[in-house]
Design a protein around this motif. Sequence first.
Motif, PDB file in Angstrom:
ATOM      1  N   PHE A 145      -1.974  -2.353   5.761  1.00  0.00           N
ATOM      2  CA  PHE A 145      -2.565  -2.024   4.466  1.00  0.00           C
ATOM      3  C   PHE A 145      -1.516  -1.984   3.354  1.00  0.00           C
ATOM      4  O   PHE A 145      -1.837  -2.229   2.195  1.00  0.00           O
ATOM      5  N   LYS A 173      -3.736  -2.904   0.195  1.00  0.00           N
ATOM      6  CA  LYS A 173      -4.515  -1.704  -0.108  1.00  0.00           C
ATOM      7  C   LYS A 173      -5.017  -1.727  -1.555  1.00  0.00           C
ATOM      8  O   LYS A 173      -6.092  -1.181  -1.850  1.00  0.00           O
ATOM      9  N   MET A 242      -5.222   6.721  -0.614  1.00  0.00           N
ATOM     10  CA  MET A 242      -4.591   5.462  -0.212  1.00  0.00           C
ATOM     11  C   MET A 242      -3.586   4.984  -1.251  1.00  0.00           C
ATOM     12  O   MET A 242      -2.513   4.478  -0.918  1.00  0.00           O
TER      13      MET A 242
END
Length: 340
Positions: A145, A173, A242
Amino acid sequence: MDLATLLPFLVNVIAGGLVIGFVYAIIALGYTMVYGVLQLINFAHSEVFVTGAVVGFEVFRLLSNSDMNGYLKLIVALLAAMLVSGLLNVLIERLAYRPLRNAPKLVPLITAIGVSLILQDVLKLFEAFQTPSRFDLTYTLPQGFAAPFCGAESSCAPLGSVLKSIGVEVQLKDVIIIGVSLLSLALLNHVVNHTRLGKGIRAVAQDRVTAGLMGIDSNRMISATFAIGGALGGVSGVLFGMKIGTVNAYSGFDPGIIAFTAAVLGGIGSIPGAVLGGLTLGVIQNLIGGAFSVLGGLWQISNLEAIDASYQRIGAFIVLVLILIFKPTGLLGKSNTEKV
């Protein structure tokens, strides 16, 4: 900094601003939907958003050693955050706001601030009693990611080469954050504009008394609005975790204030306005941060970059004030004229 390095730098700053801007936009939608129905600023929404971030962290942590696909882990984290944050928002409305629905407007506003403070301490206690005890939660993302989008080993490597040639550095991401945000916006648009539930919500927002006379259960529509707003808060919490990497019980204050500012900037009560406001503030903040980074290098001031976060917030509010001076209803807001 010459022109050859300035242009890629600006492109990356704007791209980064759009990524965090989408997160602000999803948070702002939670504010604007509740305001559109109840004319209430739900300041507890920032803690609902942080609850989603905490739930996402716990899901990623529990699944960190499993063989589950990374995208499936993300889907599980998003669904869990949506469920918990949505239910929490409904519970807040039922216990804290509904009994005060006919009270003076200042009373539910103060109640919202009180609920926000309570939720902060509840989240802090929840993490403090974990083993081991922790306060700052560092996201451990699925493998890949954090890798560049369309890297050399991916099937879309030619696109990655094009992006690299123009100086754009985007992680996977970041693309996921934008994709999930766009999907959330599309689903929200479908629910609000093309479903029976959405028509009921819009009817209650326009005139609660008349909607009740037409057979629409206003309490049910209001609960549905809080559920949708809370679910969006859960999604934005996971995306924020994230993007930023570390969250805690108090992480909701800054993005919550910025998202509320975005909702007002775009026109409180306007869904497209909340999105436009979030993207605008995200880009402005990153441009201010980029300017401080450049000036710090030119003037050789070591601590200039350390204070740019404060000036990013100041810049956002300056833009808000300037726009509201010339357009008090916000960029896409509409004035409400009361007939006597």
